[in-house]
Design an enzyme around this catalytic site. Structure first.
Site, PDB file in Angstrom:
ATOM      1  N   HIS A   1       0.871  -1.187   0.000  1.00  0.00           N
ATOM      2  CA  HIS A   1       0.000   0.000   0.000  1.00  0.00           C
ATOM      3  C   HIS A   1       0.911   1.241   0.000  1.00  0.00           C
ATOM      4  O   HIS A   1       2.028   1.186   0.523  1.00  0.00           O
ATOM      5  CB  HIS A   1      -0.804  -0.066   1.312  1.00  0.00           C
TER       6      HIS A   1
ATOM      7  N   GLN B   1      -4.822  -5.104   6.797  1.00  0.00           N
ATOM      8  CA  GLN B   1      -5.836  -6.020   6.266  1.00  0.00           C
ATOM      9  C   GLN B   1      -5.908  -7.320   7.066  1.00  0.00           C
ATOM     10  O   GLN B   1      -6.964  -7.916   7.209  1.00  0.00           O
ATOM     11  CB  GLN B   1      -5.538  -6.359   4.800  1.00  0.00           C
TER      12      GLN B   1
ATOM     13  N   LYS C   1     -10.533  -0.970  10.350  1.00  0.00           N
ATOM     14  CA  LYS C   1     -10.668  -2.136   9.475  1.00  0.00           C
ATOM     15  C   LYS C   1     -10.952  -3.400  10.288  1.00  0.00           C
ATOM     16  O   LYS C   1     -10.951  -4.496   9.747  1.00  0.00           O
ATOM     17  CB  LYS C   1      -9.413  -2.307   8.628  1.00  0.00           C
TER      18      LYS C   1
ATOM     19  N   CYS D   1      -4.742   2.478  -3.733  1.00  0.00           N
ATOM     20  CA  CYS D   1      -3.510   2.986  -3.091  1.00  0.00           C
ATOM     21  C   CYS D   1      -2.333   2.044  -3.338  1.00  0.00           C
ATOM     22  O   CYS D   1      -1.474   1.866  -2.466  1.00  0.00           O
ATOM     23  CB  CYS D   1      -3.672   3.200  -1.591  1.00  0.00           C
TER      24      CYS D   1
ATOM     25  N   ASP E   1       2.852  -4.834   8.013  1.00  0.00           N
ATOM     26  CA  ASP E   1       1.661  -4.005   7.869  1.00  0.00           C
ATOM     27  C   ASP E   1       0.448  -4.930   7.916  1.00  0.00           C
ATOM     28  O   ASP E   1       0.144  -5.613   6.938  1.00  0.00           O
ATOM     29  CB  ASP E   1       1.750  -3.240   6.541  1.00  0.00           C
TER      30      ASP E   1
HETATM   31  C1  LIG Z   1      -5.746   0.618   4.808  1.00  0.00           C
HETATM   32  C2  LIG Z   1      -4.346   0.183   4.701  1.00  0.00           C
HETATM   33  C3  LIG Z   1      -3.301   0.985   5.155  1.00  0.00           C
HETATM   34  C4  LIG Z   1      -3.525   2.358   5.708  1.00  0.00           C
HETATM   35  O1  LIG Z   1      -4.397   2.326   6.795  1.00  0.00           O
HETATM   36  P1  LIG Z   1      -5.079   3.680   7.318  1.00  0.00           P
HETATM   37  O2  LIG Z   1      -6.156   3.192   8.204  1.00  0.00           O
HETATM   38  O3  LIG Z   1      -5.631   4.369   6.086  1.00  0.00           O
HETATM   39  O4  LIG Z   1      -4.028   4.463   7.988  1.00  0.00           O
HETATM   40  C5  LIG Z   1      -2.023   0.498   5.062  1.00  0.00           C
HETATM   41  N1  LIG Z   1      -1.777  -0.715   4.566  1.00  0.00           N
HETATM   42  C6  LIG Z   1      -2.743  -1.534   4.131  1.00  0.00           C
HETATM   43  C7  LIG Z   1      -2.408  -2.906   3.623  1.00  0.00           C
HETATM   44  C8  LIG Z   1      -4.066  -1.100   4.176  1.00  0.00           C
HETATM   45  O5  LIG Z   1      -5.037  -1.903   3.741  1.00  0.00           O
END
Ligand SMILES: *Cc1c(COP(=O)(O)O)cnc(C)c1O
Length: 405
Positions: free
Chosen positions: A120, A202, A225, A363, A199
């Site tokens: 992302h 998800q 999320k 993104c 990260d």
């Molecule tokens: C949504 C997302 C982000 C960013 O998260 P925010 O809640 O917008 O700060 C980063 N990495 C992944 C894989 C995402 O799905």
């Protein structure tokens, strides 16, 4: 998860009518819906116990501090960590920025930062900034020749070549749903003492990561999320690594002592939590964690897998549809295109049927470039979706596609 109909009653928005049709929400990858207990928790805090934390010695202040710190404990337990390893942030994006800034202080020119082709923008752009400032170099694990995923053999090869100082990878891709083999990569990178960052924006809700098992240095995610409110995220760090990171923002709350000559900072996590935090959000996220705790995780996995397979099979049976990504190791997110049609046209038509999907580059522009496309239509599932919703989606999708033909 056999009581899915009962569980759906916990999510008031799922009963909504959109464009005269019952809402079919297939965009949980953008943000999950919220159960009533999370909504109630926000309301309850402002109605009954609104107060700042770690300040007053009055009763409300005490209650607010206790609930706020209780949630830190709940999240720590949920990911098998300890409370002092949990820092509250605005979201996964801010967590990654804190890490990029903090780790940049000890990077030298030509040090390597390794990411994957599936990241992302939040896990690309901060590192590019760091490289511009320090002379470090960003390297990318590419997609394999099938363009579906990265492979361990290529990744291990690159780790041996580059001996990266930092490896930062998504646990699951937001654009394609791929579950990446992060545990094996974390383990392999110990050969070179690389700092590992995962990260989990998800993955958090779908995979319920265990920090002791993964053994990464840092793990980031967003509350919104995972059934929680917006504007809140987490930075997990192994305490000895976390506590050596330099502070990111300064001000109230993150200090031990301040004089006009000198300031002594607190220890982690509070040294990363300058100013008044998102108290209501944190407490409501505690209700989200309670909710997830009540759902049997194995049952959730089995149910989500069945939904995913049903979606995958039905999409594969529509001629002209091309699916992307790793469809075997997947959190329940499918990206697709239809012939040469623009994904925006498909999503606009679907919206007329009350169906919410996401379109665009998600993104992940560099990933879209690797796939030689501008974007996709993305369907992202959660445990509150049903097989019936998928059937209705497929029926309307076919109608939409026939309009475009
Ligand atoms: C949504 C997302 C982000 C960013 O998260 P925010 O809640 O917008 O700060 C980063 N990495 C992944 C894989 C995402 O799905």
């Amino acid at each position: 998860m056999c009581n899915i109909d009962i569980l759906r009653h916990d999510f008031p928005i799922l009963n909504k009518i959109v464009n005269d049709q019952p809402l079919i929400y297939l965009d949980s990858g953008a943000t999950s819906q919220k159960p009533q207990c999370v909504i109630d928790s926000l309301n309850h805090f402002y109605t009954n116990s609104n107060s700042n934390v770690h300040r007053g010695i009055h009763t409300l202040g005490d209650q607010a501090t206790t609930s706020y710190e209780n949630t830190r404990e709940k999240v720590a337990q949920f990911i098998n960590a300890v409370p002092k390893e949990i820092v509250w942030t605005k979201g996964a994006t801010e967590s990654l920025n804190i890490l990029a800034y903090g780790l940049s202080q000890s990077l030298k020119p030509r040090d390597i930062i390794l990411i994957s082709a599936l990241e992302h923008h939040a896990n690309i752009v901060p590192w590019q900034q760091v490289c511009a400032q320090t002379g470090a170099i960003l390297k990318v694990i590419p997609l394999d020749e099938t363009l579906q995923k990265i492979t361990l053999s290529e990744t291990f090869k690159l780790i041996d070549i580059y001996k990266p100082k930092i490896i930062s990878l998504s646990h699951a891709s937001n654009a394609l749903g791929n579950i990446q083999p992060v545990k094996e990569i974390i383990e392999y990178s110990k050969k070179y003492q690389s700092i590992t960052i995962i990260d989990g924006a998800q993955a958090f809700m779908h995979l319920r990561p265990d920090m002791k098992n993964l053994d990464c240095d840092f793990y980031v995610f967003s509350a919104h999320k995972a059934l929680g409110p917006t504007g809140l995220g987490c930075l997990y760090g192994k305490y000895e690594v976390l506590n050596t990171l330099p502070v990111y923002q300064t001000g109230g709350e993150m200090i031990k002592t301040v004089s006009f000559e000198e300031t002594i900072f607190s220890e982690a996590p509070s040294k990363f939590e300058a100013g008044t935090p998102n108290i209501a959000g944190v407490i409501a996220f505690g209700s989200a964690i309670d909710y997830l705790d009540k759902i049997n995780f194995n049952a959730q996995l089995i149910y989500e897998k069945a939904l995913f397979l049903s979606l995958r099979n039905q999409l594969e049976n529509i001629s002209g549809i091309k699916l992307y990504g790793d469809l075997d190791q997947n959190i329940g997110t499918i990206s697709f295109n239809y012939k040469n049609e623009h994904p925006f046209d498909i999503a606009t038509l679907l919206d007329q049927y009350g169906i919410a999907v996401r379109v665009g580059n998600h993104c992940t522009q560099p990933l879209m470039s690797s796939l030689n496309i501008e974007g996709t239509v993305r369907v992202s599932l959660a445990f509150y979706n049903t097989k019936t919703e998928i059937e209705v989606f497929i029926k309307h999708l076919k109608q939409c596609l026939s309009l475009l033909d």
